[in-house]
Design a protein around this motif. Structure first.
Motif, short mmCIF file in Angstrom:
data_model
loop_
_atom_site.label_atom_id
_atom_site.label_comp_id
_atom_site.label_asym_id
_atom_site.label_seq_id
_atom_site.Cartn_x
_atom_site.Cartn_y
_atom_site.Cartn_z
N SER A 178 -9.13 36.54 0.93
CA SER A 178 -8.19 37.65 0.97
C SER A 178 -7.40 37.79 -0.32
N GLU A 179 -7.31 36.71 -1.09
CA GLU A 179 -6.61 36.76 -2.37
C GLU A 179 -7.43 37.47 -3.45
N PHE A 180 -8.72 37.73 -3.15
CA PHE A 180 -9.61 38.30 -4.16
C PHE A 180 -10.17 39.65 -3.72
N ALA A 181 -9.39 40.39 -2.93
CA ALA A 181 -9.83 41.71 -2.47
C ALA A 181 -9.70 42.76 -3.57
N SER A 182 -8.97 42.45 -4.64
CA SER A 182 -8.91 43.33 -5.80
C SER A 182 -9.86 42.81 -6.86
N GLY A 221 -32.51 48.54 5.81
CA GLY A 221 -31.17 48.50 6.39
C GLY A 221 -30.16 47.70 5.61
N GLU A 222 -30.53 47.21 4.41
CA GLU A 222 -29.66 46.26 3.74
C GLU A 222 -28.38 46.86 3.17
N THR A 223 -28.40 48.10 2.70
CA THR A 223 -27.15 48.68 2.20
C THR A 223 -26.15 48.81 3.33
N LEU A 224 -26.63 49.24 4.50
CA LEU A 224 -25.75 49.33 5.67
C LEU A 224 -25.24 47.95 6.07
N LEU A 225 -26.15 46.99 6.20
CA LEU A 225 -25.75 45.66 6.67
C LEU A 225 -24.76 45.01 5.71
N ALA A 226 -25.05 45.04 4.41
CA ALA A 226 -24.19 44.37 3.44
C ALA A 226 -22.82 45.04 3.36
N SER A 227 -22.79 46.36 3.31
CA SER A 227 -21.51 47.06 3.23
C SER A 227 -20.67 46.81 4.47
N GLN A 228 -21.31 46.86 5.63
CA GLN A 228 -20.55 46.63 6.86
C GLN A 228 -20.06 45.19 6.95
N ARG A 229 -20.79 44.23 6.34
CA ARG A 229 -20.27 42.86 6.28
C ARG A 229 -18.96 42.81 5.50
N ALA A 230 -18.89 43.55 4.42
CA ALA A 230 -17.65 43.58 3.64
C ALA A 230 -16.53 44.23 4.43
N TRP A 231 -16.83 45.36 5.09
CA TRP A 231 -15.78 46.00 5.90
C TRP A 231 -15.31 45.07 7.01
N SER A 232 -16.24 44.32 7.62
CA SER A 232 -15.87 43.38 8.67
C SER A 232 -14.94 42.29 8.13
N ALA A 233 -15.25 41.78 6.95
CA ALA A 233 -14.39 40.75 6.35
C ALA A 233 -13.00 41.30 6.05
N LEU A 234 -12.95 42.52 5.53
CA LEU A 234 -11.65 43.13 5.23
C LEU A 234 -10.83 43.34 6.51
N MET A 264 -9.49 39.99 7.73
CA MET A 264 -8.38 39.56 6.88
C MET A 264 -7.17 40.48 7.01
N SER A 265 -7.23 41.45 7.95
CA SER A 265 -6.14 42.40 8.21
C SER A 265 -5.79 43.25 6.99
#
Length: 408
Positions: A44-48, A239-252, A255-256
């Motif tokens: 969460s410290e590296f979201a920027s 499906g990899e662009t969808l899967l990878a991008s949604q993994r990032a959104w899930s992590a964000l 991390m609230s």
């Protein structure tokens, strides 16, 4: 040099068995697909982004490469996220954005995953990286392999466009042209990977390759002022662009850092519409024999385990799926060019064409803030010759043009 990555292990998407952060392609317990586990508390410290770096390495903590000397780059910059008000009004989605990937070095979103694939090949001590492709992945992997000093063993089908073929011939150290479909070649390729003849730069199972595509979401998060859109529409082959991008959104979201995850929407051509068919029917994913589609990046009829995971994630995240014909794709390509000034390749056009159809059918909310991931430039496409008639230069010809109705 100290590690910048916060990747700490692998886990199976089916049985959750954890594995060490090594070159594993399948779960040793159940044979399932693996994904990479990160230290989310520290992440969460590296979201920027780190603006002193380029490419996916601006988010090095989010990538699984522990040695910075293995970072491979061609000076990539964040791709634009553009409001598309005229296009949005035309297709019934007023709050439409286009994430345009065509400005990356080889003109496609594949460059994001090629960076992490070639870096991982170096990290694990390989000197050859291979990939099966309908065009764009071959040129991208070959490009980054050359940049990394690796052999790029690419297998591309003979019906790819002349522009892509010329690019591959120029950059690939080793290229084989196969007849048939992607599905015909990938099983043979996977056998060679199992023999460790080369590092797996393919889309079917390597958890390291596709992490670079998470930066699609991370850039959008920054570009929208650290928030998420309502809907994300992705072209889907494996499906990899969808899967990878949604993994990032899930992590964000975990991390609230965002209030909600975007709703993922799969966009395919009618010829290769396995996800759309399964989502609409509510049934399991079924492979199909496919012929030619102008949207080459979607031309996968048997997505295998990766397809089942894509469908599962769409269902888990209240997503949707749609498909469009080649004729709709080509018509939308012209509309995008006329209304927004973007010349987009067919695969990159598919999300916009699907957005238009699903908004009309009320499958997606036309009033939702929607981002279409437009994955490629149109400059690598294969188009019928334009037939034009010339005339002698005159002031009259200019005057006549200016008096014409300029509204599209």
């Amino acid at each position: 040099m100290p590690s910048e990555s916060l990747a700490i292990g692998l886990f199976c998407v089916d049985c959750n068995t954890e594995h060490p952060l090594a070159y594993h392609l399948n779960c040793t317990r159940c044979g399932g697909l693996l994904e990479i586990k990160y230290d989310l508390e520290r992440l969460s410290e590296f979201a920027s982004p780190n603006t002193s770096r380029t490419g996916v390495w601006r988010y090095a903590a989010w990538m699984p490469i522990h040695q910075p000397e293995h970072f491979i780059s061609l000076g990539e910059q964040p791709t634009p996220l553009m409001p598309a008000p005229r296009l949005g009004a035309a297709i019934g989605i007023p709050k439409l954005w286009i994430k345009f990937e065509g400005g990356l070095p080889t003109g496609t979103v594949k460059d994001r995953s090629s960076q992490t694939a070639t870096a991982a090949a170096k990290q694990f001590g390989f000197d050859v990286i291979g990939v099966v492709s309908t065009g764009n992945a071959a040129s991208s992997i070959a490009t980054y392999a050359a940049r990394a000093g690796l052999r790029g063993a690419v297998f591309c089908y003979t019906r790819t466009t002349p522009a892509k073929m010329a690019h591959i011939v120029g950059v690939a150290s080793d290229a084989i042209w196969y007849d048939g479909s992607y599905d015909d070649m990938i099983s043979v390729f996977d056998e060679a990977v199992d023999k460790q003849w080369f590092f797996d730069g393919g889309a079917t199972r390597n958890p390291y390759k596709q992490e670079g595509k998470k930066t699609v979401a991370l850039e959008i998060f920054e570009q929208l002022g650290r928030r998420a859109p309502d809907t994300m529409i992705y072209p889907v082959g494996m499906g990899e662009t969808l899967l990878a991008s949604q993994r990032a959104w899930s992590a964000l979201k975990t991390m609230s850092l965002i209030e909600h995850m975007p709703r993922p929407v799969s966009a395919q051509s009618d010829e290769a519409n396995t996800i759309a068919t399964a989502w609409t029917s509510g049934e399991n994913l079924q492979p199909k024999d496919i012929g030619y589609t102008i949207a080459e990046g979607t031309a996968v009829g048997d997505m295998g385990r990766k397809g089942r995971l894509t469908l599962r994630r769409i269902r888990e995240q209240d997503g949707a799926a749609g498909c469009v014909s080649d004729e709709e794709i080509l018509a939308m390509q012209q509309t995008i060019a006329a209304l927004e000034g973007l010349w987009v390749g067919p695969t990159g056009t598919v999300p916009v064409a699907v957005a238009a159809r699903l908004a009309q059918e009320k499958v997606i909310d036309g009033n939702a803030e929607t981002v279409c991931v437009v994955t490629e430039t149109g400059l690598k496409g294969d188009w019928a010759p334009s037939h034009v008639e010339g005339e002698r230069p005159s002031l009259h010809m200019i005057e006549r043009m200016l008096k014409q109705d300029m509204n599209p």
